[in-house]
Design an enzyme around this catalytic site. Sequence first.
Site, short mmCIF file in Angstrom:
data_model
loop_
_atom_site.label_atom_id
_atom_site.label_comp_id
_atom_site.label_asym_id
_atom_site.label_seq_id
_atom_site.Cartn_x
_atom_site.Cartn_y
_atom_site.Cartn_z
N CYS A 1 26.38 -21.17 -10.28
CA CYS A 1 26.93 -21.79 -11.49
C CYS A 1 27.92 -20.89 -12.21
O CYS A 1 28.50 -21.26 -13.21
CB CYS A 1 25.81 -22.18 -12.45
SG CYS A 1 25.03 -20.77 -13.23
N LYS B 1 -8.50 0.16 14.34
CA LYS B 1 -8.59 -0.59 13.08
C LYS B 1 -8.09 -1.99 13.38
O LYS B 1 -6.90 -2.25 13.45
CB LYS B 1 -7.72 0.08 12.02
CG LYS B 1 -7.79 -0.56 10.66
CD LYS B 1 -7.17 0.38 9.62
CE LYS B 1 -7.26 -0.17 8.21
NZ LYS B 1 -6.34 -1.24 7.91
N ASP C 1 -7.19 -5.83 12.97
CA ASP C 1 -6.57 -6.55 11.86
C ASP C 1 -7.27 -7.90 11.70
O ASP C 1 -6.82 -8.90 12.22
CB ASP C 1 -5.09 -6.75 12.17
CG ASP C 1 -4.32 -7.21 10.96
OD1 ASP C 1 -4.87 -7.15 9.84
OD2 ASP C 1 -3.17 -7.64 11.13
N CYS D 1 26.54 -15.65 -11.44
CA CYS D 1 25.66 -16.42 -10.56
C CYS D 1 26.50 -17.05 -9.45
O CYS D 1 27.53 -17.65 -9.74
CB CYS D 1 24.95 -17.50 -11.36
SG CYS D 1 24.07 -18.68 -10.32
N LYS E 1 -1.57 4.55 10.83
CA LYS E 1 -0.92 3.28 11.15
C LYS E 1 0.12 3.44 12.23
O LYS E 1 0.91 4.38 12.21
CB LYS E 1 -0.29 2.69 9.89
CG LYS E 1 -1.38 2.31 8.91
CD LYS E 1 -0.98 1.20 8.01
CE LYS E 1 -0.13 1.74 6.88
NZ LYS E 1 0.25 0.71 5.95
N CYS F 1 20.31 -15.16 -13.35
CA CYS F 1 21.25 -16.15 -13.86
C CYS F 1 20.57 -16.74 -15.09
O CYS F 1 19.47 -17.26 -15.00
CB CYS F 1 21.47 -17.25 -12.81
SG CYS F 1 22.12 -18.76 -13.54
N SER G 1 -10.68 0.22 -0.01
CA SER G 1 -9.58 0.39 0.94
C SER G 1 -9.76 1.71 1.66
O SER G 1 -10.72 2.43 1.41
CB SER G 1 -8.27 0.48 0.16
OG SER G 1 -7.64 -0.73 0.08
N LEU G 2 -8.79 2.04 2.47
CA LEU G 2 -8.77 3.35 3.09
C LEU G 2 -7.50 4.07 2.67
O LEU G 2 -6.47 3.45 2.46
CB LEU G 2 -8.78 3.21 4.62
CG LEU G 2 -10.11 2.80 5.25
CD1 LEU G 2 -9.88 2.36 6.68
CD2 LEU G 2 -11.09 3.96 5.20
N TYR H 1 -19.06 -1.93 12.45
CA TYR H 1 -18.73 -0.51 12.58
C TYR H 1 -19.33 0.40 11.53
O TYR H 1 -19.07 1.60 11.53
CB TYR H 1 -17.21 -0.32 12.58
CG TYR H 1 -16.53 -0.93 11.39
CD1 TYR H 1 -15.79 -2.09 11.52
CD2 TYR H 1 -16.66 -0.35 10.14
CE1 TYR H 1 -15.18 -2.65 10.42
CE2 TYR H 1 -16.06 -0.91 9.04
CZ TYR H 1 -15.32 -2.07 9.18
OH TYR H 1 -14.74 -2.64 8.09
N CYS I 1 21.50 -24.24 -14.35
CA CYS I 1 22.01 -23.86 -13.04
C CYS I 1 21.39 -24.76 -11.97
O CYS I 1 20.17 -24.90 -11.90
CB CYS I 1 21.64 -22.40 -12.77
SG CYS I 1 22.05 -21.83 -11.13
N LYS J 1 -12.60 9.13 10.98
CA LYS J 1 -13.74 9.28 10.07
C LYS J 1 -14.45 10.61 10.32
O LYS J 1 -14.57 11.04 11.47
CB LYS J 1 -14.76 8.16 10.32
CG LYS J 1 -14.18 6.77 10.18
CD LYS J 1 -15.21 5.69 10.51
CE LYS J 1 -14.56 4.32 10.32
NZ LYS J 1 -15.48 3.22 10.60
N GLU K 1 -11.59 5.45 15.54
CA GLU K 1 -11.85 4.08 16.00
C GLU K 1 -10.60 3.23 15.81
O GLU K 1 -9.80 3.52 14.93
CB GLU K 1 -12.94 3.42 15.12
CG GLU K 1 -14.24 4.15 15.11
CD GLU K 1 -15.15 3.61 13.98
OE1 GLU K 1 -14.95 2.46 13.52
OE2 GLU K 1 -16.05 4.35 13.58
N ASP L 1 0.83 -1.20 0.00
CA ASP L 1 0.00 0.00 0.00
C ASP L 1 0.87 1.25 0.00
O ASP L 1 0.59 2.22 -0.70
CB ASP L 1 -0.90 0.04 1.24
CG ASP L 1 -2.00 -1.00 1.15
OD1 ASP L 1 -2.20 -1.55 0.05
OD2 ASP L 1 -2.63 -1.26 2.18
P1 AMP Z 1 -7.19 -1.30 4.15
O1 AMP Z 1 -7.62 -2.65 3.68
O2 AMP Z 1 -5.92 -1.31 4.92
O3 AMP Z 1 -7.20 -0.28 3.06
O4 AMP Z 1 -8.26 -0.80 5.19
C1 AMP Z 1 -9.61 -0.94 4.99
C2 AMP Z 1 -10.12 -2.03 5.88
O5 AMP Z 1 -9.96 -1.73 7.25
C3 AMP Z 1 -11.59 -2.23 5.73
O6 AMP Z 1 -11.88 -3.07 4.65
C4 AMP Z 1 -11.95 -2.88 7.05
O7 AMP Z 1 -11.93 -4.26 6.86
C5 AMP Z 1 -10.82 -2.55 7.98
N1 AMP Z 1 -11.26 -1.93 9.23
C6 AMP Z 1 -10.96 -2.36 10.46
N2 AMP Z 1 -11.50 -1.58 11.41
C7 AMP Z 1 -12.17 -0.60 10.76
C8 AMP Z 1 -12.94 0.52 11.20
N3 AMP Z 1 -13.08 0.80 12.48
N4 AMP Z 1 -13.48 1.29 10.26
C9 AMP Z 1 -13.31 1.04 8.93
N5 AMP Z 1 -12.60 -0.01 8.46
C10 AMP Z 1 -12.02 -0.82 9.37
ZN ZN Z 2 23.23 -20.04 -11.91
#
Ligand code: AMP
Ligand code: ZN
Length: 697
Positions: free
Chosen positions: A425, A130, A132, A422, A328, A438, A82-83, A238, A443, A304, A128, A38
Amino acid sequence: MDPIDDREREFLALTAQLRHHEAAYRAGAAEIPDSEFDEMFERYQELATALGIDAEERLDAKPGADHTDGFETIAHEVPMLSLEKLSPNRRDSKGEAMPLGEQLANWYDRRRKDLELDDDTKLELLVEPKVDGISVSLLYQDGALTRAVTRGDGRSGDVITRQVLAANAVPATLKGMPKTIEIRGELHWPRPAFEAYNERLAAAGESTLVNPRNGCAGLMKRKDPDGLGDAGVTSFLYQVARYEGGELPATQGEVLAWLRKAGAPTYEGEYFLAEDGDAALAYCDGYGERRGNLDYDIDGMVIKVDRLAHWDLLGGTGHHPHWGIAYKFPPERKTTILEGVDVQVGKTGKLTPVAHLVPIFVGGTTVSRASLHNFVELARKDVRVGDTVYVEKAGDIIPQVVAVDLAKRPTDTVPVPRPTRCPTCESAVVEEEIFIYCPNPACPDQIRERLRHFASRKAMDIDGLGEVLVEQVVTALGVRSPDQLFGLKSTDLAGLDRMGKKSADNVIRGLEVAKGRGLSRVLNALAIRQVGETMSEDLAAHFGTIEALLAFAARYVAGDEEAVESVAPEKASERGAIEGMAKKSADIIFAELDSAPVRAILAGLGAAGVELNAKIATVTEVDGVAGKTFVLTGALPTLKRSEAGERIKNAGGKVSGSVSKKTDFVLAGSDAGSKLAKAEKLGVTVIDEDALLAMLE
Ligand code: AMP
Ligand code: ZN
């Protein structure tokens, strides 16, 4: 050096790297964590904008697809995007690192401008965690869960309703809901429950799961979900993506409280209403210290716009909405000494530098080796043997050497030389884009890696032929190329170290079964550069037989204009007959296919009785499609072009690469290029995906 040149160089290097990582990801062999991809992608976008690169000349952003065979896929009514991210790697126009606070302030100001707010109007932000986990889209009708779908590629995902219900991962019913409501959430597996599950696996003598996130994804893709109930997978809900027949509160904070009251698990007690960007950032920074005490993994925070009426006004790009941005946490970072750099030779001959480190405990594991990716990257970081280096690792991410502490550099260091031969080889290397290869197909490292790849699960999936046995058949039995595997006898294998008659018979049976896997698996198994899983499928679907493919490769290599133009149109904005194939990759792919060693292997495979035709579904003629000629162009909303083509052929239709008076239909998606223009000029009927699907019914 002129700064413009620098940026162009960086852009070109990034383009090649992103292509490579995208292909590796698709082949199921990702080399870097998503977060790093990303970041690279964001930097790429930034440079593309700065250099004025047209949108259609840019790489597409694709959130990683998660489709599993055997699961029904369904298109999302509202895409799961995505975000946008605040990134520690972002730089300003002078190349200086841009503090997160400045990035967030820029974002916040832009949103205020988009909304045309005057200076006295507040714009509150809801912050909020995030978590994983695995994104999920939940459809509740009259308060009862009727469907759960994974994010998939963001446009469509897999149906996992039975799995989430069997696991009690989300509420089966919610109180006081509108008639129809689609709620977004994140499935996750709290650490204590995950560890207890692993202990049970270990006690039963089974292999344990690596981390909660992948473990959770695995459970949710179990075809037989019975018995998931006590695993302890849970969720946070959420967001409301859409609803009909009811009322919703006006702000994100109120929606969370409302969901909570309805019986949903939410980030109760963990979210915060900030009055501006500075307050939001302060909360994120502070939260970082607390995250270690949570019993689930979070990879950051999401900031948000609180007022939901603003969300629609703000809109977004195809990649992310404009109503939010992710923060992050910095990954854990430690220093250690670089003891040496090894060079590994991969299956295509690519040389990869690998760092040898004084072992260090970071991000929950002891790290002694780390990939340095490629020699351009290595030179950029100027990592030298003897250096004190920063190593980063977060969660399940592959450890990274991120930088050098120059103050601690010993006086006698030298840059790591780019290999000219290489290491195995000693062939003189060749360079292509940012990579070094290579070129010697004989090889020993390449031979071993190619055979390993050939037998691996996503290639020919030869039961019983694991890495150790491959090593043995190479060293003890002199196997050099994949076709020779099929000449092995049980008695040959039974003589090897730690191989009994039973396991030898098992391998022979595995080889027998693998013969029937079909053309796309064979192509993937050949370890041809640029040909991963997806490209193999596309090639097999397009050509159907090995004869047709090889005949085409020969024409392409001979410079036959029609052949070249059909797969690699001169204009980059046009798409050829094979999705995702650019001129550069076509040059490599067809040259390799037409090369003597590959032809010899294919002949050997054919002689051994390996199926070299694509597995084609039987044709059931559909009126209105049968006998008609279609030309496909542009990106379709849900189907891949190869899939659409296959469906047309299965219905008795023909697919052609170029538009002429004989064309009956042009199936056009977004970004359709000159084929669409030509169709319009010739008066050929243009249809979209929906129309095609209707015709096929
Ligand atoms: P990313 O995939 O890194 O671009 O981030 C987006 C993903 O974050 C979303 O698809 C959600 O699955 C996840 N996510 C986790 N917690 C939250 C939250 N509090 N609000 C929005 N998205 C969230
Ligand atoms: Zn090689």
